[in-house]
Design an enzyme around this catalytic site. Structure first.
Site, PDB file in Angstrom:
ATOM      1  N   LYS A   1       0.858  -1.198   0.000  1.00  0.00           N
ATOM      2  CA  LYS A   1       0.000   0.000   0.000  1.00  0.00           C
ATOM      3  C   LYS A   1       0.887   1.238   0.000  1.00  0.00           C
ATOM      4  O   LYS A   1       1.933   1.252   0.663  1.00  0.00           O
ATOM      5  CB  LYS A   1      -0.907  -0.035   1.233  1.00  0.00           C
TER       6      LYS A   1
ATOM      7  N   SER B   1      -9.779   1.883   2.675  1.00  0.00           N
ATOM      8  CA  SER B   1      -8.864   2.609   1.804  1.00  0.00           C
ATOM      9  C   SER B   1      -7.844   1.716   1.094  1.00  0.00           C
ATOM     10  O   SER B   1      -7.276   2.119   0.083  1.00  0.00           O
ATOM     11  CB  SER B   1      -8.108   3.650   2.627  1.00  0.00           C
TER      12      SER B   1
ATOM     13  N   SER C   1      -9.991  -0.350   6.936  1.00  0.00           N
ATOM     14  CA  SER C   1      -9.380  -0.175   5.616  1.00  0.00           C
ATOM     15  C   SER C   1      -8.722  -1.419   5.010  1.00  0.00           C
ATOM     16  O   SER C   1      -8.350  -1.404   3.841  1.00  0.00           O
ATOM     17  CB  SER C   1      -8.347   0.958   5.664  1.00  0.00           C
TER      18      SER C   1
END
Lengths: 459, 478, 100
Positions: free
Chosen positions: A52, A127, A151
């Site tokens: 990420k 996210s 997330s």
């Protein structure tokens, strides 16, 4: 199960797959293909993993999908990255995300939205949407995400894969660009429970660079992958099955999952988590407040975007105004407001007290059960653009995942069904602090006795 | 005309003498290449996290105990949020509602009487970087080497009533910190900084006047001068019927006055909240008790003891106990040469001059207590004169040689042999017949001249008392 | 906690200034409304009795703090420190002057 050998062959095939479909999905936003090929040759048995974009990788762009960090290349590796490199994993670039992890849809990225591989008109969740999409679409076998209010688990559920938020303190946050420091935790996303356990094994452990990481023993999580859940007590909290606000198909799939587990020999117990309805309010005070302070450093002085101006204040104002997207601004303003003088006690202090109540609810519940079972999300993936102008509606999609972050407990989301339209549904299991093992065990048994994880999107 | 009372509170910032910074492993050394002692943590790079330096914490507790503070049960840190280019994260890790320690005191002597200045709070925080401005180019340069150095903030209550008392408070604070060896308190390098709050009120008034905050005072003298100037400025304003503006003012050393700082556009709102990257923790009560017991004897107590044990003056005791190095040296010397008054005279006289000229502390020189004791013994046993002692001291100081050895090598031992002295005196009398006759004729001053000539001939080694006796005898003068 | 919507135009402007963000008139209007909606939802917390509850600032509560031993470690090379700098000179960061 994957043998190490079986996975190793995938580093190059991953590159092919990324080459073929990433443009359509926008899951991976940066990859140095030559570097990947080189490290695949050096480490023939290395497992490919995507990171990420809020986790620092030395000398590679790390931008949190924000314009304000454009061109930023950290001069250091996050602890988890160091561990992955040392363990022989092959880093497959950076995954898209909501800007600074502010969002539940992966739409607020400055690189544009990531698409759900099951229906490209829809969001993959967020996210960690890029990480979830990359795994679900077969670009990579596993990915790192971060979970502040859901997330990892929410996009895992909406993309039909496994995602785990470990106990707060299990994994070092050193090198994770902070959203809300008291809630953030790095965790694995993977196509199946075993891969998630393999990745968590590699990244967990006490880190002397992170005061909030805990010095507790780290078991080999793959050892808990037993197809036996007899006598495990699973609590089912009534507050997570409301009359309104829970999609019928999701509810149906969760109730069926409960039955499957009962058939496997678990003991089901009705429990109450009475302060659940306050979790979202509590979260939307604490998280933006911490974020407003964590993001203060992005001002154009030392790194990232700088918009020139004749004096300091104007430079800071211009840089931040140009560098942050709407959602980031909204959360920074909200957090600044709730910390500003006159409001601290009414908002932040009050929220910290309610947080105690929420945490105590879980501690009470865990006196009666080993694991808590809930839906991961109130609804399947929504359409891109559907909620972008409705922040509160967007926030509500994290309503079932947020309490675990407030309490610091671990949670896992696993595939447990599909809607009629073919959209994945996730089952959330929450565990006692530092008892990821029982979560893996229940998740693994469920997976071994169901077929949901075998279904792949047609992309 | 009304009389006014001055009310002062001081806020001292002290660099703790740790090897590494408060929250990371970068060196705290002064004077390194800009930004060469920085890392992701003290640069506040995204993703970095602080970890508390144990020694910084222990030094803070030690100081708080020496200032007779109460230690907080639960230690926590807070973030103080504000934008400034020398503050890498745009927040400072500090302590807000629960300072590490509170309610202490420092005693000062104010016009012959003792006075207690209460210490309101002591807290630990990180220092900011250093900004250098280049006005013509419209830019500033930032060096983060100082960012993250552990800083102890010590805040007094507004108990100080004069600029002199403010200075005395700082002198005593500095002495305590140096005794504890927790800071070198070097104001020039910024390891001790001080801000002040000052207001004035008509004598006898209960409520406080409007205060101003003074900054940029870089020496004890500057503190005294700035406060004197500001007190006078405020009193002048009030007597001419004007009002005092609550503001921050900078001391301009060159011009000798305070200037209002251009007010920042923004109202200050630091939005303090608990630092989530550091976990609150408790301190073991036993450990605190143990630290309390192992505190060294502090300047006030030592001074009292010196006066009673060694019968030296109040003044001598004050100066001797200001620096632990000196008081230690003093006591070590006494052990082998038991004449405190003489030792004090040398330490406060010739030795102090040597130290001042070289700007070193006594512990860093090659002069050892044994040397001083030996030298005083030589004087006492009339092996050398005080004058010779003064001459050889710099050499002992520089080379660390024993005074006896120097005396031997240079043949500086006093000549006490009467026979030897008589032959020298005869020679001198022959060369200075006129003076000898003068003396005999009643000019008493001539004797001094003759003694001088003898000393010159013997390079100062002749025992002056014996020379005097022989000379008078030979000249027959009464 | 305030029951009525405490967010007015002035508050949004003040908060934006504290956060170093410029807002257009239109944005002020938009954020005013959105923040008010969120705060109204958040006001739910008024219903919770927390009179005798201690705040949780950290999910794992009071634990033994991790201390670092006081020893100097290697710092970053100065080139690395300044590599991302938008403006630098020699080994210093260059920023616009503070006031002006």
């Amino acid at each position: 199960m994957h043998s190490k050998k079986a996975i190793s062959n995938t580093a190059k095939s991953c590159l092919d797959r990324i080459g073929a479909i990433n443009e359509k999905l926008n899951a991976i936003i940066y990859i140095d293909k030559d570097k990947v090929r080189r490290s695949a040759e050096e480490k023939p048995s290395g497992i490919p993993v995507t990171i990420k974009d809020n986790i620092c990788v030395k000398d590679e762009p790390t931008t949190c999908a924000s314009k304000i960090l454009e061109n930023f290349k950290p001069p250091y590796d996050a602890t988890v990255i160091k561990k992955l490199k040392d363990a022989g994993f092959i880093l497959m670039g950076k995954a898209n995300m909501d800007e600074f992890a502010f969002g539940s849809s992966c739409e607020t990225s400055c690189y544009g939205p990531t698409r759900n591989p099951w229906d490209t008109k829809r969001i993959p969740g967020g996210s960690s949407g890029g990480s979830a999409c990359a795994v679900a679409s077969g670009e990579v076998p596993m990915a790192l995400g971060s979970d502040t209010g859901g997330s990892i688990r929410q996009p895992a559920a909406l993309s039909g894969i496994v995602g785990m938020k470990p106990t707060y303190g299990r994994v070092s946050r050193y090198g994770l660009i902070a959203f809300a420091s008291s809630l953030d935790q790095i965790g694995p996303l993977a196509g199946n429970v075993r891969d998630a356990a393999v990745l968590l094994n590699a990244i967990s452990g006490y880190d002397e660079l992170d005061s909030t990481s805990r010095d507790v023993a780290c078991p080999d999580f793959t050892k808990s992958l037993e197809n036996d859940v007899r006598k495990i007590k699973i609590g089912v909290p009534r507050e997570y099955f409301p009359e309104k606000g829970l999609d019928g198909e999701v509810k149906g799939a969760i109730l069926e999952s409960k039955d499957i587990l009962q058939d496997l020999g678990v003991e089901l117990i009705d429990i109450g988590l009475p302060h659940t309805e306050y979790a979202l309010s509590c979260y939307y005070i604490i998280a933006p407040a911490e974020a407003s302070s964590n993001l203060a450093r992005f001002d154009g002085d030392q790194y990232g975007l700088r918009k020139d101006a004749k004096n300091m204040i104007d430079m800071h104002l211009k840089t931040r105004t140009a560098g942050f997207g709407d959602e980031a601004k909204r959360r920074i303003l909200l957090g600044t407001y709730s910390l500003s003088s006159g409001y601290y006690e009414a908002y932040y202090l009050k929220a910290m007290k309610v947080r105690t109540k929420i945490k105590n609810d879980f501690l009470e519940a865990f006196k009666k059960c080993d694991v808590i079972l809930t839906p991961t999300t109130p609804a399947p993936a929504f359409k891109i653009g559907e909620k972008i102008n409705d922040p509160l509606g967007m926030y509500l999609s994290d309503i079932f995942t947020i309490p675990a972050n407030l309490a610091g407990i671990p949670g896992i989301s696993i595939p447990c069904g599909f809607t009629k339209k073919g959209l994945p549904i996730g089952l959330q299991l929450l565990g006692k602090p530092f008892d990821e093992e029982t979560l893996f065990r229940v998740a693994y048994a469920f997976e071994q006795n169901t077929e949901f994880h075998k279904r792949k999107p047609n992309i | 005309m009304k009389n006014y009372e001055v009310v002062i509170g001081l806020e001292a910032h002290v660099h703790l003498l740790t090897e590494s910074k408060a929250f990371c492993g970068c060196s705290t050394k002064f004077g390194l290449e800009p930004n060469s002692s920085t890392c992701p943590v003290c640069l506040g790079l995204p993703g970095s996290l602080p970890v508390l330096n144990e020694k910084a914490f222990l030094y803070a507790i030690k100081t708080a105990l020496a200032l007779r503070c109460t230690i907080q049960d639960l230690i926590k840190f807070d973030r103080k949020n504000y934008y400034y280019p020398d503050l890498p994260k745009n927040y400072q890790i500090s302590q807000y509602d629960m300072p590490l320690a509170y309610d202490g005191a420092i005693e000062i002597e104010s016009q012959e009487s003792k006075k207690k200045i209460r210490v309101k709070r002591v807290h630990l925080e990180e220092d900011a970087g250093k900004l250098m401005h280049e006005a013509e180019k419209g830019v500033s340069y930032v060096d983060f080497n100082r960012a993250g150095i552990p800083l102890l903030e010590i805040v007094s209550e507004p108990d100080i009533r004069s600029p002199e008392d403010a200075s005395a408070y700082l002198v005593n604070l500095k002495a305590i910190l140096k005794y504890l060896k927790v800071s070198d308190c070097n104001m020039e390098e910024g390891s001790l900084r001080c801000d002040a709050n000052i207001s004035v009120r008509p004598e006898g008034a209960k409520s406080l006047g409007v205060k101003t905050e003074l900054k940029n005072m870089n020496s004890f003298k500057a503190v005294r001068d700035a406060l004197s100037y500001e007190a006078e400025r405020q009193i002048d304003l009030l007597t001419s019927g004007e009002k005092i503006q609550q503001e921050t003012r900078l001391w301009d050393e060159a011009k000798g006055l305070t200037i209002a700082m251009r007010s920042k556009e923004d109202t200050q709102d630091y939005r303090y909240f608990p630092e989530p990257d550091l976990v609150p923790f408790t301190v073991d009560k036993n450990k605190i008790d143990q630290m309390m017991r192992s505190l060294p004897e502090l300047p006030q107590a030592k001074k009292k003891r010196f006066i009673s044990d060694y019968s030296i003056s109040d003044y001598d005791a004050s100066v001797l106990t200001r620096e632990a190095d000196i008081s230690d040296f003093f006591e070590a010397t006494i052990k082998t040469y038991n004449n405190p008054k003489e030792i004090a005279n040398w330490l406060l006289g010739d030795i102090a001059s040597l130290l001042n000229a070289r700007k070193v502390s006594i512990a860093k020189t090659r002069l050892k207590p044994g040397h001083l004791a030996e030298m005083l013994e030589l004087i006492h046993s009339e092996e050398i004169s005080g004058k010779i002692a003064k001459e050889i001291l710099p050499e002992v100081f520089e080379k660390g040689l024993s005074p006896k050895e120097i005396v031997r090598q240079k043949g500086l031992k006093q000549i006490k042999d009467t026979g030897e002295l008589i032959s020298i005196i005869e020679l001198v009398l022959k060369e200075n017949e006129k003076s000898a006759n003068d003396y005999k004729a009643g000019k008493k001053n001539a004797l001094m001249f003759l003694v001088g000539q003898i000393m010159k001939k013997t390079k100062g080694k002749a025992n002056p008392k014996i020379v005097n006796d022989i000379l008078k005898n030979m000249l027959g003068g009464k | 906690m305030p029951d009525t919507n405490p967010i007015d135009k002035k508050t949004v402007e003040h908060v934006a200034r504290l956060a170093r963000i410029n807002l257009s008139a239109q944005e002020i209007g938009l954020y005013k409304k959105q923040l008010a909606d969120i705060l109204e939802y958040i006001n739910k917390l008024n219903k919770v009795d927390v009179k005798n509850t201690l705040p949780t600032s950290h999910p794992m509560g009071k634990i033994k703090n991790v201390f670092r031993k006081d020893s100097a470690k290697k710092s970053l090379p100065v080139e690395d420190v300044l590599r991302n700098a938008p403006n630098k000179k020699d080994s210093l960061f260059v920023v616009p002057k503070i006031i002006g």
